[in-house]
Design a protein around this motif. Structure first.
Motif, short mmCIF file in Angstrom:
data_model
loop_
_atom_site.label_atom_id
_atom_site.label_comp_id
_atom_site.label_asym_id
_atom_site.label_seq_id
_atom_site.Cartn_x
_atom_site.Cartn_y
_atom_site.Cartn_z
N GLY A 75 0.98 -1.14 0.09
CA GLY A 75 0.23 -0.17 -0.47
C GLY A 75 0.79 1.49 -0.02
N GLN A 76 1.70 1.04 0.03
CA GLN A 76 2.48 2.74 -0.33
C GLN A 76 3.25 3.25 -1.12
N ILE A 77 3.04 5.13 -1.12
CA ILE A 77 3.05 4.71 -2.10
C ILE A 77 4.53 5.11 -2.83
N ILE A 78 5.64 5.00 -3.96
CA ILE A 78 6.88 4.91 -4.13
C ILE A 78 6.89 6.71 -5.03
N TYR A 79 7.76 7.04 -4.72
CA TYR A 79 7.63 8.22 -5.85
C TYR A 79 9.30 8.67 -6.22
N PHE A 80 9.48 8.94 -7.80
CA PHE A 80 11.13 8.87 -8.20
C PHE A 80 10.78 10.62 -8.93
N ASN A 81 11.45 10.89 -8.74
CA ASN A 81 11.65 12.57 -9.29
C ASN A 81 11.74 12.43 -10.68
N GLU A 82 12.70 11.66 -10.91
CA GLU A 82 13.03 11.23 -12.41
C GLU A 82 13.28 9.65 -12.62
N PHE A 83 12.19 9.53 -13.08
CA PHE A 83 11.91 8.07 -13.61
C PHE A 83 12.40 8.11 -14.73
N PHE A 84 13.63 7.13 -15.62
CA PHE A 84 14.24 6.92 -16.64
C PHE A 84 12.92 6.12 -17.17
N PHE A 85 12.39 6.11 -18.83
CA PHE A 85 12.16 5.06 -19.41
C PHE A 85 13.19 4.39 -20.36
N LYS A 86 12.91 2.89 -20.45
CA LYS A 86 13.25 2.08 -21.58
C LYS A 86 13.56 3.27 -22.68
N ASN A 87 12.45 3.68 -23.12
CA ASN A 87 11.98 3.73 -24.92
C ASN A 87 13.08 5.22 -24.42
N GLY A 88 12.89 5.70 -23.71
CA GLY A 88 14.64 6.66 -24.05
C GLY A 88 13.30 8.09 -24.15
N ASN A 89 12.14 7.73 -23.88
CA ASN A 89 11.48 8.93 -23.70
C ASN A 89 11.95 10.19 -22.58
N THR A 90 11.72 10.88 -22.52
CA THR A 90 12.16 12.08 -21.51
C THR A 90 11.56 11.80 -20.01
N SER A 91 12.78 12.32 -19.25
CA SER A 91 12.11 11.06 -17.61
C SER A 91 11.32 12.09 -17.24
N LYS A 92 10.41 12.20 -16.90
CA LYS A 92 9.59 12.54 -15.56
C LYS A 92 9.01 12.15 -14.11
N PRO A 93 8.58 12.95 -13.48
CA PRO A 93 8.56 12.45 -11.86
C PRO A 93 7.32 11.37 -12.15
N LYS A 94 7.33 10.05 -11.72
CA LYS A 94 6.54 8.88 -11.12
C LYS A 94 6.40 8.54 -9.68
N PHE A 95 4.45 7.94 -9.84
CA PHE A 95 4.36 7.60 -8.88
C PHE A 95 4.35 6.09 -8.95
N PHE A 96 4.52 5.06 -8.15
CA PHE A 96 4.04 3.98 -7.73
C PHE A 96 3.68 2.92 -6.75
N ILE A 97 2.71 2.22 -6.18
CA ILE A 97 2.40 1.69 -5.48
C ILE A 97 3.10 0.07 -5.45
N VAL A 98 2.84 -0.02 -4.12
CA VAL A 98 3.60 -1.85 -3.66
C VAL A 98 2.21 -2.27 -2.99
N LEU A 99 1.87 -3.22 -4.42
CA LEU A 99 1.20 -4.40 -4.35
C LEU A 99 0.82 -5.52 -2.72
N LYS A 100 2.03 -5.92 -3.11
CA LYS A 100 2.65 -7.11 -2.20
C LYS A 100 4.41 -6.50 -2.08
N SER A 101 4.67 -7.22 -0.65
CA SER A 101 5.80 -7.28 -0.14
C SER A 101 6.01 -8.84 0.48
N ILE A 102 7.24 -9.65 -0.28
CA ILE A 102 7.68 -11.23 0.11
C ILE A 102 8.62 -11.36 0.00
N ASN A 103 9.74 -11.84 1.69
CA ASN A 103 11.03 -11.61 1.85
C ASN A 103 11.69 -11.16 0.49
#
Length: 90
Positions: A5-33
């Motif tokens: 349930g934790q929200i993770i924020y990246f100020n600069e998220f770099f995309f694999k396809n080379g698109n310009t980096s930008k801020p991005k949010f993620f949410i943790v769905l599950k954490s195991i070991n």
């Protein structure tokens, strides 16, 4: 390290396809070991409306590998579940 349930924020998220980096949010769905499953949270305009003409319910478009749940902005969660808002019961 991260909890469900934790929200993770990246100020600069770099995309694999080379698109310009930008801020991005993620949410943790599950954490195991010390391994986590995360989901990307959309940070731009919702394009689902151009894919389907549906105002409420589950949307699944196999050929586009797209699925989501569309919520009608005029309905509350209580109304959808048939809950009496005065009593808080179905």
């Amino acid at each position: 390290m991260f909890s469900q349930g934790q929200i993770i924020y990246f100020n600069e998220f770099f995309f694999k396809n080379g698109n310009t980096s930008k801020p991005k949010f993620f949410i943790v769905l599950k954490s195991i070991n010390d391994e986590i499953i995360i989901a990307s949270l959309p940070t731009r305009t919702n394009l689902a409306a151009s894919l389907v003409n549906k105002t409420h319910g589950c949307v699944n478009i196999d050929d586009r590998c797209f699925n989501c749940y569309v919520f009608d902005p005029t309905k509350g969660a209580e109304e959808e579940k048939g809950i009496d808002t005065d009593k808080g019961e179905p």
